[in-house]
Design a protein around this motif. Sequence first.
Motif: not given
Length: 161
Positions: A28-32, A83-88, A105-110, A112-122
Amino acid sequence: MHHVIAQPAPVPATSGRRDRLSQDAALPFAYGTLQFDAVLEALIGRIPQRVSARASGWRAASLGGRVYPGLVAAPGSAAPGVLLTDLSRRERVILDAFEDDRYDLREVPLASGGHGLAYVWPDGEVCDEDWDAEQFRALHLEEYAARCARIAPGLAAEADQ
């Protein structure tokens, strides 16, 4: 440009969409608001491990009448976050239930490479200016975290079903 905030918006009700954050998904990618210790502690009872990250091609936009942001496409930008790295699995379900059901909810490019899962405002209510995390901290964090703490037992009960 000015920052549009009417009355502090209530903490979103649960979305009713359980388990969109499967354990196999990207981190999960948290931006807020989920970047703040007080909010995470109120919702899941602890502060998870995090690493700084930036979502390429996105920005955390102010939303009219709301104290929390929305992630919106912005070519050439990179939204800061963690990135929240250790969520159960249970914690992922709690955070998913917490999110406003207008978010996708969708994957977004980071960056640094790879992707994070973020809540996107439509769409809708998106302001021209970026969300100001420090303004949120100074003006709204304490009340927002207190409201999160009040709804957390219901989110936890839903996650335990």
